[in-house]
Motif scaffolding. Structure first.
Motif: not given
Length: 216
Positions: A85-94
Motif C-alpha cells: 500500500n505504501e509502495n504505490g497502493g494496493l490493487p484489488k486483492t483477493i
C-alpha cells in the motif's frame, strides 16, 4: 536484489533471508504493476507441498502429497499488504488461505485496507482446495458474513483447466442458497425477496463481473 538474482543465475547458494528478500521485492513490484494496470491480485497461501520425500523421488512434485500449513502469521500478512500500500497502493486483492483457521483472521484483515477504489476492494476468496466442500464453504461464508459483507462476496472460482471442474460452481450455489435460506427460516435475516435475489445473483455472477471489469 540484483546480487541475489545473479547468485541464483550462477547456481550459487541463496540463503533463506535472501530468498525472502527477493520474494518480497518481487511481490512489491508486481503489486504496483497490478495497481497501474487495473488488474486483480490473488494470493493463495497456507499450503505445505510435497511432504513425502519417497513419493516425491518416485513421482515428482505436485502429485498429491500436500497438506494444510498453519504457518501464516497475521503480522507478516498485514505488514506485506501495508508495504504494498505504501509502495504505490494496493490493487484489488483477493486472499485465500488453505487453513480454515485463518477465516476469521482474513475477515479482520480485509477491513484494514478497504477504500473507495472498488466495492469490496479487498476480498476473502472462496473456500479453497481441502476446504472446497459443504462444511468448508459454509464455514467460510459464515465467517465472512460475521466479520465483513457477504453481499460483496465474489463466490466460487476454479483454478483448473478441466471443464468438469466447473460443476463446483453449481455445487457452491446450492450450498450458498441453502445457507442463506436457513438464516431466513431461522429469523436471522429478513425475508425480503428482492434483497435476497440481489445478494444471490451478486454472489453467483454480478459481483465478479463488476469486480474484474468483464465486458459482458
Amino acid at each position: 536484489m540484483e546480487k541475489i538474482f545473479e547468485k541464483g543465475l550462477n547456481h550459487e547458494a541463496v540463503t533463506a533471508l535472501e530468498c525472502d528478500q527477493y520474494k518480497t521485492a518481487f511481490l512489491l513490484f508486481i503489486a504496483k504493476e497490478y495497481k497501474r494496470l487495473g488488474w486483480v491480485m490473488q494470493l493463495h497461501y497456507g499450503c505445505k507441498r510435497d511432504n513425502n520425500t519417497t513419493m516425491y523421488n518416485k513421482l515428482g512434485p505436485d502429485t498429491g502429497y500436500d497438506c494444510i500449513s498453519n504457518f501464516a502469521p497475521a503480522d507478516q500478512l498485514t505488514n506485506m499488504l501495508d508495504a504494498i500500500n505504501e509502495n504505490g497502493g494496493l490493487p484489488k486483492t483477493i486472499l485465500y488461505s488453505l487453513n480454515p483457521g485463518d477465516d476469521e483472521l482474513i475477515g479482520t484483515v480485509l477491513g484494514c485496507f478497504q477504500n473507495s477504489d472498488a466495492i469490496g476492494k479487498i476480498q476473502q476468496g472462496s473456500a479453497w482446495w481441502f476446504n472446497d466442500n459443504k462444511t468448508g464453504m459454509e464455514k467460510q461464508m459464515t465467517s465472512l458474513a460475521n466479520l465483513g459483507l457477504l453481499g460483496n462476496f465474489l463466490g466460487m472460482l476454479t483454478d483448473s483447466r478441466s471443464f468438469l471442474s466447473y460443476s463446483r460452481h453449481e455445487y457452491f450455489r446450492r450450498i450458498m442458497c441453502n445457507l442463506i435460506g436457513t438464516w431466513v427460516e431461522n429469523g436471522e435475516y429478513p425475508y425480503d425477496k428482492e434483497n435476497l435475489t440481489e445478494i444471490v445473483k451478486g454472489i453467483s455472477y454480478n459481483n465478479a463481473v463488476r469486480y474484474f471489469g468483464f465486458d459482458l
